[in-house]
Design a protein around this motif. Structure first.
Motif, PDB file in Angstrom:
ATOM      1  N   PHE A  77       0.829  -1.194   0.000  1.00 58.81           N
ATOM      2  CA  PHE A  77       0.000   0.000   0.000  1.00 58.81           C
ATOM      3  C   PHE A  77       0.870   1.253   0.000  1.00 58.81           C
ATOM      4  O   PHE A  77       2.058   1.218   0.332  1.00 58.81           O
ATOM      5  N   GLY A  78       0.238   2.340  -0.372  1.00 57.54           N
ATOM      6  CA  GLY A  78       0.827   3.664  -0.225  1.00 57.54           C
ATOM      7  C   GLY A  78      -0.269   4.609   0.235  1.00 57.54           C
ATOM      8  O   GLY A  78      -1.460   4.299   0.092  1.00 57.54           O
ATOM      9  N   VAL A  79       0.104   5.738   0.786  1.00 54.66           N
ATOM     10  CA  VAL A  79      -0.891   6.711   1.233  1.00 54.66           C
ATOM     11  C   VAL A  79      -0.379   8.110   0.933  1.00 54.66           C
ATOM     12  O   VAL A  79       0.774   8.430   1.232  1.00 54.66           O
ATOM     13  N   HIS A 134      -3.603   3.950  -1.657  1.00 54.53           N
ATOM     14  CA  HIS A 134      -3.430   3.059  -2.807  1.00 54.53           C
ATOM     15  C   HIS A 134      -3.126   1.651  -2.294  1.00 54.53           C
ATOM     16  O   HIS A 134      -2.265   1.479  -1.433  1.00 54.53           O
ATOM     17  N   VAL A 135      -3.826   0.662  -2.835  1.00 57.56           N
ATOM     18  CA  VAL A 135      -3.576  -0.741  -2.481  1.00 57.56           C
ATOM     19  C   VAL A 135      -3.182  -1.485  -3.744  1.00 57.56           C
ATOM     20  O   VAL A 135      -3.890  -1.433  -4.768  1.00 57.56           O
ATOM     21  N   VAL A 138      -5.610   0.103  -6.689  1.00 58.01           N
ATOM     22  CA  VAL A 138      -6.884   0.789  -6.583  1.00 58.01           C
ATOM     23  C   VAL A 138      -6.666   1.906  -5.563  1.00 58.01           C
ATOM     24  O   VAL A 138      -5.962   1.709  -4.564  1.00 58.01           O
ATOM     25  N   GLU A 139      -7.255   3.055  -5.820  1.00 54.79           N
ATOM     26  CA  GLU A 139      -7.082   4.209  -4.944  1.00 54.79           C
ATOM     27  C   GLU A 139      -8.401   4.487  -4.220  1.00 54.79           C
ATOM     28  O   GLU A 139      -9.433   4.683  -4.851  1.00 54.79           O
ATOM     29  N   ILE A 140      -8.354   4.514  -2.897  1.00 55.04           N
ATOM     30  CA  ILE A 140      -9.520   4.854  -2.076  1.00 55.04           C
ATOM     31  C   ILE A 140      -9.365   6.318  -1.673  1.00 55.04           C
ATOM     32  O   ILE A 140      -8.445   6.672  -0.930  1.00 55.04           O
TER      33      ILE A 140
END
Length: 324
Positions: free
Chosen positions: A13-15, A89-90, A172-174
């Motif tokens: 993941f990223g943020v 982002h996952v 996928v971006e939340i």
């Protein structure tokens, strides 16, 4: 390959951590972390401020890196305000493109509950509009990025559950979470997003027809998901039921600016497109002598114009190209 069961703690993941104030250039970065100085937010006076802090791809066991970087950021006086968000982002590597359509299906079924659980501030909804059934139809006909993005204001191209990010980053971006620099809130948000994607990947969530989905229109015009729906989603995922960043109301002047933009876009968009046919208006700001209109072309090239009303209609003068 989809479906496939993957431990949520093993997903990368990223943020994207948005903030205002502070001294971004003075923050010592851990290896792989990036400070995006061109990703400015809006402070409480209306000035551009802050930046966006981004990690390299992390695993759950690496999450203490976020605590270190948030502490360093806050030590410079940075904070999150009403204009900031967290974009998680996952990585979709375990499933590849096979998971894109299931993500769209589960967005149609559960996006309102996810948005309700994260309590997305009303003023931020322009940045995370809902997935709609037409996107699913377009993707079935042509499985490409363009089928999963929206036309309109550039800041609202990407949905709250942004499956189009697969084509950009393999993720996928939340986009629903509100901004925060508090570690517990950020880590709870990341956990929720990881658990949601893992559940989609395993085929564990209820499909739209069974869920009675309304087509994801609630974010735009209908009632929000109930608190019970949000709590049920958290329970289904095994995620925290609370502890996420709280919404912050935007100041009156910002809401008035948004109302003004909404009124002027239909008037000025044809004028801008007479110069740049595929451009979309990003922002309209009052300036001495008229309005500064910032527009964006496909490919993210930005340009600015000065426009003013007169007896013979609106004039439009180019100012500069903002991004090559």
């Amino acid at each position: 390959m989809w479906p496939r069961t993957v431990d949520w703690e093993e997903l990368r993941f990223g943020v994207e951590i948005e903030f205002v104030g502070g001294n971004p250039a003075a923050v010592e970065l851990l290896p792989g972390w990036v400070m995006a100085f061109d990703e400015l937010q809006v402070d409480d006076t209306g000035e551009d401020s802050g930046a966006e802090l981004k990690p390299p791809p992390l695993l759950w066991r690496d999450r203490e890196q976020m605590r270190v970087m948030l502490d360093r950021l806050k030590a410079t006086g940075a904070r999150a305000n009403w204009s900031c968000g967290l974009h998680v982002h996952v990585g979709l590597e375990p499933w590849g493109q096979d998971i894109v359509l299931p993500l769209v299906d589960e967005a149609l079924a559960h996006q309102d509950a996810l948005r309700g659980l994260l309590r997305t501030a009303e003023d931020r909804l322009i940045h995370c509009p809902p997935v709609v059934p037409a996107m699913r139809d377009r993707y079935l006909a042509k499985p490409e990025r363009a089928s999963l993005v929206r036309r309109g204001r550039p800041q609202s191209h990407r949905c709250g559950i942004n499956a189009a990010a697969w084509f950009d980053f393999g993720t996928v971006e939340i986009r629903y979470p509100n901004g925060s620099l508090e570690y517990d809130e950020v880590v709870n948000t990341v956990e929720l997003c990881l658990r949601f994607v893992a559940a989609v990947g395993a085929g564990r969530l209820v499909p739209p027809a069974a869920a009675g989905a309304t087509g994801g229109g609630a974010a735009a015009s209908g009632p929000a998901a109930s608190a019970a729906d949000a709590a049920a989603l958290a329970a289904l995922l095994g995620a925290p039921a609370d502890g996420y960043p709280l919404p912050r109301p935007a100041p009156r002047w910002h809401r008035e600016r948004a109302w003004l933009e909404d009124a002027l876009v239909p008037v000025l968009e044809p004028l801008v497109r007479s110069r740049v046919p595929e451009a979309e208006i990003l922002a309209i700001r009052p300036v001495p002598g008229g309005f500064r209109v910032t527009a964006e072309e496909p490919g993210d090239r930005r340009m600015a114009f000065l426009t003013r009303p007169g007896p013979d209609g609106w004039s439009l003068e180019p100012l500069e190209s903002e991004r090559g």
